[in-house]
Design an enzyme around this catalytic site. Structure first.
Site, short mmCIF file in Angstrom:
data_model
loop_
_atom_site.label_atom_id
_atom_site.label_comp_id
_atom_site.label_asym_id
_atom_site.label_seq_id
_atom_site.Cartn_x
_atom_site.Cartn_y
_atom_site.Cartn_z
N TYR A 118 3.20 -8.07 -8.84
CA TYR A 118 2.13 -7.66 -7.94
C TYR A 118 2.52 -6.35 -7.27
CZ TYR A 118 -1.12 -7.71 -3.95
OH TYR A 118 -2.09 -7.39 -3.02
N ASP A 167 8.82 -0.81 -7.82
CA ASP A 167 8.15 -1.34 -6.64
C ASP A 167 9.16 -2.20 -5.89
OD1 ASP A 167 6.76 -2.73 -4.75
OD2 ASP A 167 5.04 -3.20 -6.04
N LYS A 192 7.30 -3.89 3.69
CA LYS A 192 7.89 -5.09 4.28
C LYS A 192 9.09 -4.79 5.20
CE LYS A 192 5.48 -8.09 1.22
NZ LYS A 192 5.11 -7.96 -0.16
C1 PLP Z 1 3.81 -7.32 -0.73
C2 PLP Z 1 3.92 -6.49 -1.93
C3 PLP Z 1 3.06 -5.40 -2.15
C4 PLP Z 1 1.87 -5.13 -1.28
O1 PLP Z 1 2.21 -4.79 0.01
P1 PLP Z 1 1.08 -4.93 1.17
O2 PLP Z 1 1.77 -4.38 2.37
O3 PLP Z 1 0.77 -6.39 1.26
O4 PLP Z 1 -0.10 -4.14 0.74
C5 PLP Z 1 3.30 -4.59 -3.22
N1 PLP Z 1 4.32 -4.82 -4.06
C6 PLP Z 1 5.17 -5.86 -3.89
C7 PLP Z 1 6.29 -6.06 -4.84
C8 PLP Z 1 4.97 -6.73 -2.83
O5 PLP Z 1 5.78 -7.79 -2.70
#
Ligand code: PLP
Length: 426
Positions: free
Chosen positions: A143, A238, A266
């Site tokens: 994701y 990511d 995060k």
């Molecule tokens: C949480 C997450 C996102 C999205 O971040 P948001 O701040 O919720 O938009 C993207 N990539 C990874 C790997 C994530 O865990």
């Protein structure tokens, strides 16, 4: 489910779709109603009925220092007194940019945004602008936020272009995204052989944390690096979840593979809405106002969020921080594994730094399809029984879990004692 919780959820559904502001918060996967929280302190949260829980979600990853860390709260209070936002540069943005570049050597320049979604979306646009190509590769089960290009699932058959995984995403947009299996080196090699000169970017979670926890196989990330270099495609890690979660040098340090671009979120916001993307200077120089790739944000680099991030990044650099975090997390996964084994439950677990995966299966899965083979019903029974006993795991069999520096032996032992009882009856 207690009374105030139920009442709030019923009311919320009238004015908020599904009663939640982000779908993972609903208990759709496990059944039942979400818990409304009122307060958090360290490893603990309290719901609106006053029931307490040991929290293994940590707001889905940011809270590596636990809830309401006194120094983070203090800096947020102090910074807000000078104004909440300016829409103009501040010195603290420079400070955090320098720190991010220092801690992550592959990042030569960085831009701050407000969410991981923005970071992923911007990195993809930048990679396309830099290469002048349209196609991207992503991996099933990873994701990267809810940008149109990334809300794509595999089409039928190997080497086909993706289909939208959400209504509202045009097929034409999804059609530029190729979806492959995580850890499938052959699949990536075959795709590059056929489309190499058209691929703008490969985006990957270097440890997958959005389909439970899937570790990368040894040659997977290295192969991505080699192929991207060879074909002039941009490799995007990511690290919104893994950044400063699996270790101070992030997943790229742990696995010794340097991406061209990295997305962060995060942990770097310390619980405030902040995220970032950065990497090679020549690529980052394509961004407006220097270059032709447009990207912007009214609240980007928000002073209060930056302050929370700076304090968090300072505290995680303390000696022994990640050793302790990894030890605590391992205590949890090893304890659960031993207990399940004693009671003959098909269960295994693993951890990487401060994140962990729990699997109701014989073996630790290595791909999306393997993780889908886990016993979801067993997880759901385990989840609800633990919730009753005041242990809050992510409300889905397909999410990673998180430990903070405020989790200690007391919390782990309480958790293991509760799990022992449940494994005995599963
Ligand atoms: C949480 C997450 C996102 C999205 O971040 P948001 O701040 O919720 O938009 C993207 N990539 C990874 C790997 C994530 O865990």
């Amino acid at each position: 489910m207690t009374s105030r919780n139920r009442q709030l959820f019923e009311q919320s559904q009238k004015v908020i779709p599904g009663g939640v502001n982000s779908p993972v918060r609903a208990f759709k996967s496990v059944g039942g109603n979400p818990v409304f929280f009122q307060r958090g302190q360290g490893a603990h949260v309290w719901d609106v009925d006053g029931k307490s829980y040991i929290d293994y979600v940590g707001s889905w990853g940011p809270l590596i220092l636990g809830h309401a860390h006194p120094e983070v709260i203090k800096t947020v209070q102090k910074t807000s007194e000078n104004g909440l936002t300016f829409g103009a540069p501040t010195e603290a943005e420079l400070e955090i940019a320098e720190l991010i570049c220092k801690l992550i050597p592959s990042i030569e320049q960085v831009r701050l945004v407000s969410s991981g979604t923005e970071a992923g979306m911007s990195a993809i646009r930048l990679a396309r602008g830099f290469t002048g190509r349209n196609k991207i590769i992503k991996f099933e089960g990873c994701y990267h936020g809810h940008d149109d290009s990334l809300l794509v699932k595999a089409g039928s058959g190997a080497l086909t272009f993706g289909n939208p995984s959400s209504a509202g995403v045009p097929q034409e947009t999804a059609g530029h995204t190729i979806v492959l299996d995580y850890n499938d080196v052959n699949g990536v090699e075959a795709t590059f052989k056929q489309y190499g000169s058209e691929i703008a970017a490969v985006i990957v979670e270097p440890v997958a944390g959005n389909m439970n926890l899937i570790a990368p196989k040894t040659d997977f990330l290295k192969t991505l690096r080699t192929l991207c270099t060879h074909h002039g495609s941009v490799l995007i890690f990511d690290e919104v979840m893994t950044g400063f979660r699996v270790g101070l040098d992030c997943a790229q340090g742990l696995y010794q593979v340097q991406p061209d671009l990295t997305t962060l979120g995060k942990v770097i916001g310390g619980g405030m809405p902040m995220a970032a993307f950065g990497g090679r200077r020549d690529i980052m120089q394509c961004l407006a106002p220097v270059g032709a790739v447009y990207q912007a944000g009214t609240l980007s680099g928000n002073p209060v969020a930056v302050a929370a991030g700076l304090t968090t990044l300072r505290l995680i650099q303390e000696t022994g921080f990640y050793d302790n975090l990894a030890n605590t997390t391992r205590q949890l996964t090893e304890g659960l594994t031993a207990s399940a084994k004693k009671h003959g439950v098909n269960f295994c677990a693993q951890s990487i730094g401060g994140m962990f995966g729990l699997y109701f299966s014989k073996n630790i899965p290595a791909s999306f399809s393997e993780v889908m083979g886990c016993d979801k019903d067993a997880f759901n029974r385990f989840f609800h029984a633990m919730l009753d006993r005041g242990i809050y795991f992510a409300p889905s069999a397909f999410e990673a879990g998180f430990v903070s520096s405020t989790h200690g032996s007391t919390e782990i032992n309480t958790t293991l004692a509760a799990a022992e009882n449940i494994f005995a009856t599963l």
